[in-house]
Motif scaffolding. Structure first.
Motif, short mmCIF file in Angstrom:
data_model
loop_
_atom_site.label_atom_id
_atom_site.label_comp_id
_atom_site.label_asym_id
_atom_site.label_seq_id
_atom_site.Cartn_x
_atom_site.Cartn_y
_atom_site.Cartn_z
N TYR B 13 0.81 -1.21 0.00
CA TYR B 13 0.00 0.00 0.00
C TYR B 13 0.84 1.27 0.00
CZ TYR B 13 -3.64 -3.31 0.95
OH TYR B 13 -4.47 -4.38 0.84
N ASP B 14 2.10 1.15 0.40
CA ASP B 14 2.95 2.33 0.43
C ASP B 14 3.83 2.44 -0.81
OD1 ASP B 14 2.97 3.52 3.50
OD2 ASP B 14 2.38 1.42 3.34
N TYR B 15 4.23 1.30 -1.36
CA TYR B 15 5.27 1.37 -2.39
C TYR B 15 4.95 0.68 -3.71
CZ TYR B 15 8.08 3.18 1.36
OH TYR B 15 8.54 3.97 2.37
N TYR B 16 3.81 0.08 -3.83
CA TYR B 16 3.57 -0.72 -5.04
C TYR B 16 3.80 0.03 -6.35
CZ TYR B 16 1.35 -3.65 -8.52
OH TYR B 16 1.10 -4.38 -9.63
N PRO B 17 3.30 1.26 -6.49
CA PRO B 17 3.50 1.94 -7.78
C PRO B 17 4.98 2.02 -8.16
CG PRO B 17 1.91 3.15 -6.47
CD PRO B 17 2.49 2.08 -5.57
N PRO B 165 -5.36 5.05 -0.86
CA PRO B 165 -4.47 4.22 -1.67
C PRO B 165 -5.24 3.31 -2.62
CG PRO B 165 -3.70 4.29 0.58
CD PRO B 165 -4.99 5.04 0.55
N LEU B 166 -6.37 2.80 -2.16
CA LEU B 166 -7.12 1.90 -3.03
C LEU B 166 -7.66 2.62 -4.25
CD1 LEU B 166 -9.22 -0.75 -1.16
CD2 LEU B 166 -6.90 -0.83 -2.07
N ASP B 167 -8.07 3.88 -4.07
CA ASP B 167 -8.53 4.66 -5.22
C ASP B 167 -7.46 4.65 -6.29
OD1 ASP B 167 -10.81 5.36 -3.87
OD2 ASP B 167 -9.99 7.26 -3.14
N CYS B 168 -6.23 4.84 -5.87
CA CYS B 168 -5.13 4.94 -6.83
C CYS B 168 -4.70 3.58 -7.33
CB CYS B 168 -3.93 5.61 -6.19
SG CYS B 168 -4.30 7.13 -5.33
N LEU B 169 -4.66 2.60 -6.45
CA LEU B 169 -4.05 1.33 -6.82
C LEU B 169 -4.98 0.42 -7.59
CD1 LEU B 169 -2.24 0.47 -3.47
CD2 LEU B 169 -1.17 1.22 -5.59
N GLU B 170 -6.25 0.48 -7.27
CA GLU B 170 -7.11 -0.56 -7.79
C GLU B 170 -8.26 -0.07 -8.64
OE1 GLU B 170 -7.93 -3.11 -4.48
OE2 GLU B 170 -5.80 -3.55 -4.28
N ARG B 171 -8.28 1.23 -8.94
CA ARG B 171 -9.32 1.71 -9.84
C ARG B 171 -8.71 2.29 -11.09
NH1 ARG B 171 -13.09 4.22 -5.21
NH2 ARG B 171 -13.23 2.27 -4.08
N GLY B 172 -9.57 2.67 -12.04
CA GLY B 172 -9.09 3.18 -13.32
C GLY B 172 -8.24 4.43 -13.16
N GLU B 173 -7.54 4.77 -14.21
CA GLU B 173 -6.61 5.87 -14.11
C GLU B 173 -7.16 7.17 -14.68
OE1 GLU B 173 -2.37 5.41 -13.79
OE2 GLU B 173 -3.67 5.26 -12.04
N GLY B 174 -8.35 7.12 -15.30
CA GLY B 174 -8.89 8.31 -15.97
C GLY B 174 -9.05 9.50 -15.05
N GLU B 175 -8.66 10.68 -15.52
CA GLU B 175 -8.65 11.87 -14.68
C GLU B 175 -10.05 12.21 -14.14
OE1 GLU B 175 -6.38 14.01 -13.35
OE2 GLU B 175 -4.95 12.45 -13.91
#
Ligand code: SF4
Ligand code: SF4
Lengths: 367, 336
Positions: B13-17, B165-175
């Motif tokens: 959750y802290d470093y995956y990206p 973090p979940l918003d960023c990690l596990e959902r779409g990337e569209g602005e």
């Protein structure tokens, strides 16, 4: 200034010497009893490790007896001990006690910050005076460690159960009273004599040899470890303890250059299992177990406080070590809920296993 | 293309990206373990020592889950320290060793030590050694690292802006979607803003952001119309400000973050309550949690709920306690 400190094995002896010889009043906490532990547990966080709780019990009892200055050691992690004093200060403050808690720790790893604190505690006596007193205390520590080690070797041979302990305690008292170099040397000789005078029996087989590894507080403090050394000794086992107070002081308070090379050896043998420091004595527990196996010990007892972080790492790894090195191992995770009865039963079963193993091997050797 | 498995647990959750970017730049395929389920948790509990903390048990479960995903390597980094003078907890320091000792038939572990408490040069050396396993081109490693750092920055900035973090990690990337979800994630929109209760939920990212483990505390609070503040939304400098008056610096990074956020909020922000989530068997939390609780009790009258999670925690129980807490906070606010 009425100084107090936590108990941990015979730690009170050198500390009392140091502060008293420097002209301070010392209030040694009463020996740890059920009451101490109950008090400590009541006022400590539920999931704090056991030593913190017993410390709190010690402090409360000492403050009630008039102490107003608490001396604690510190550290910079990663294990919890480094933050003990901070939490303990808050707990005792909330309980309404009036006291100062002084943490003796080498800031940035140097001895000088520590000495500055000691100078303050030492009534601002001259450095040479303070140094001399510390030297005496250090000599006491080493003498006590020598006597302890001897008692462990002699106990399995005693004819009358408990005889070693009686004489060992008398020997300890001699050291406690000795506060000059000559006196300590004399008392140590006298103490050795006392221990050697224990009535011994001849055993038809050499005793089982067991090494004790684990978290330092649990290893050093008999109340916390349910008197494991005495218990095993009286069951006829020769116990070897991997950690002594002198060892701990060297490791924590001496500058790096004075530390023993033993640490390097432990690191080296533990390589394949745990190749990194994990705080506390986690790495030592793994390395020591391997060394005990190499030195032909019959088994290893691993003692840790419930949820102790570094020792959980060790405990997760030790079964594999034990299997690979063919050295039987038993772990005891202890806290205020541990009862002696269950403990002794498990120890007995473990000893049965060890003697079977040893005896079978001897049989095989004879064929 | 060799595949590298990354457990969806602990510092995921802290470093995956950053990890993902780094390995992908080196030409690896990154495979994640599945989202936490009962099966995953159970398989972890089975191999773990009883008194191990919940997050580490779960980590074992995710490692187990990766075993049959056809991966060539398993990424179990040894995270010693992520900043100067602070460490992670001892279990992170021994994690790869515990995994290797307790679990069988594992793909080869990628042993990577991250220790930023030492000189930066040492870290680069370790990083280079890791990259060298996949490319002999040092520039490629350097570039991959740069890109990874950039990715991490982006991720952290998004979280400061209110994404979980979940918003960023596990959902779409569209602005656009991001904007909409940010609004949801802040819990606005349901109730007029002035009626909103502001409650901070503090704890380890790996507990709070795994909806299975946290019993979806965020979701539950949102449904009650609560505006949630998380540790990720509080900037590092604000966290440092929070702990500046402590006598002794906190030498655990997470401890510092939790304590720093708690104290910063106590001082500087209008919050109505704090939910402190700790896992059973966690060493550092047993002390940090205690201090936070004591300081809150002493200084100001902000209600604090202490939730301890373990593998036996029941969803219903957590919900009841949250509801009771929110009611209490609401009542207090209204009567003030
Ligand atoms: S070594 Fe274990 S018992 Fe000692 S302070 Fe650290 S976590 Fe607690
Ligand atoms: S910080 Fe706590 S929860 Fe996290 S790994 Fe360490 S003991 Fe477990």
């Amino acid at each position: 200034m009425k100084i107090t400190f936590p108990h941990m094995g015979s730690l009170a002896v050198p500390l009392k010497t140091i502060f008293e010889e420097l002209g301070q009043e010392v209030v040694v906490p009463p020996s740890i009893t059920k009451k101490t532990v109950t008090l400590g547990v009541r006022h400590s966080p539920e999931f704090a490790c056991f030593p913190l709780k017993v410390n709190i019990g010690n402090f409360i009892e000492a403050l009630e007896n008039g102490a107003d200055t608490i001396i604690m050691a510190g550290g910079v992690g990663p294990c919890r001990f480094g933050y003990y004093a901070e939490v303990q200060r808050e707990i005792l403050t909330d309980l309404g006690y009036n006291f100062e808690l002084i943490v003796l720790e080498p800031p940035q790893g140097s001895l000088w910050g520590l000495l500055a604190n000691i100078k303050r505690l030492g009534n601002h006596r001259s450095w040479s005076e303070i140094w001399e007193v510390i030297n005496i205390a250090w000599k006491q520590v080493l003498a006590l460690d020598v006597l302890h080690e001897m008692s462990l070797k002699i106990r399995p041979y005693e004819k009358k159960k408990g005889a070693t302990t009686v004489l060992y305690e008398r020997a300890q008292k001699l050291i406690v009273k000795a506060r000059t170099h000559e006196d300590i040397t004399w008392s140590l000789d006298k103490g050795k004599e006392l221990l050697n005078s224990v009535d011994k029996k001849t055993l038809d087989r050499p005793p089982l040899k067991i090494g004790i590894v684990g978290e330092i507080y649990m290893v050093l403090e008999p109340y916390a470890n349910l008197d494991i050394e005495k218990t095993l000794g009286e069951m006829g086992v020769e116990v070897d303890r991997s950690i002594y107070l002198g060892h701990w002081i060297k490791e924590h308070l001496f500058p790096k250059a004075f530390r023993s090379r033993e640490g390097e050896e432990i690191k080296k043998v533990a390589q394949g299992y745990l190749n990194h420091f994990v705080g506390g004595h986690g790495l030592e527990s793994v390395g020591r177990t391997i060394l005990y196996s190499r030195d032909n010990f019959d088994g290893v007892v691993h003692i840790l406080p419930f949820t102790c972080t570094p020792e959980i790492v060790a405990q997760s790894i030790l079964p594999e070590v034990s299997k690979d090195y063919k050295i039987p191992l038993i772990s005891f995770s202890l806290d205020e809920h541990s009862g002696k009865a269950g403990f002794v039963t498990r120890l007995e079963a473990f000893l049965d296993l060890l003697s079977q193993k040893k005896y079978n091997q001897e049989l095989k050797g004879a064929v | 293309m060799p595949a590298i498995g990354i457990p969806r647990a602990l510092l995921y959750y802290d470093y995956y990206p950053a990890w993902k970017k780094f390995f992908e730049e080196l030409g690896l395929e990154v495979v994640l373990s599945d989202k936490t389920t009962k099966t995953i948790l159970d398989s972890g509990v089975k191999v773990a020592l009883d008194e191990t903390c919940l997050p580490v048990k779960l980590f074992y479960g995710h490692v187990d889950n990766l075993k049959n995903k056809g991966i060539d390597y398993l990424f179990v980094p040894r995270l010693v320290s992520v900043e100067k003078k602070r460490y992670l907890c001892p279990k992170f320091l021994g994690l790869p060793n515990m995994v290797e000792s307790l679990m069988e038939e594992l793909p080869p572990l990628l042993d990577f030590k991250m220790d930023l408490s030492r000189k930066k040069r040492e870290f680069y050396k370790d990083l280079y050694a890791l990259g060298r396993k996949f490319t002999i081109n040092p520039f490629k490693i350097c570039l991959a690292y740069r890109k990874a750092v950039k990715e991490l920055k982006r991720y952290e900035e998004k979280m400061l802006a209110g994404f979980t973090p979940l918003d960023c990690l596990e959902r779409g990337e569209g602005e656009n979607r991001e904007k909409k979800e940010a609004a949801i994630s802040l819990g606005e929109g349901k109730l007029p803003v002035e009626e909103n209760l502001r409650i901070a939920v503090l704890g380890h990212s790996y507990n709070l952001n795994d909806p299975y483990i946290s019993m979806d505390i965020y979701g539950k609070l949102k449904k009650m119309g609560v505006k949630i503040i998380t540790r990720e939304m509080i900037s590092p400098s604000a966290q440092m400000e929070g702990i500046k008056n402590l006598r002794k610096d906190i030498f655990w990074t997470f401890g510092k973050e939790i304590m720093g956020s708690a104290l910063y909020l106590l001082d500087k922000e209008k919050i109505d309550g704090v939910v402190l989530v700790v896992s059973f068997g966690c060493g550092p939390d047993s002390l940090i949690g205690e201090l936070v609780e004591r300081i809150y009790k002493r200084h100001r009258n902000i209600p604090l709920l202490f939730l301890t999670l373990d593998e036996h925690s029941g969803e219903a129980g957590i919900l009841t306690r949250l509801e009771a807490f929110v009611d209490m906070v609401k009542f207090k606010k209204e009567s003030a």
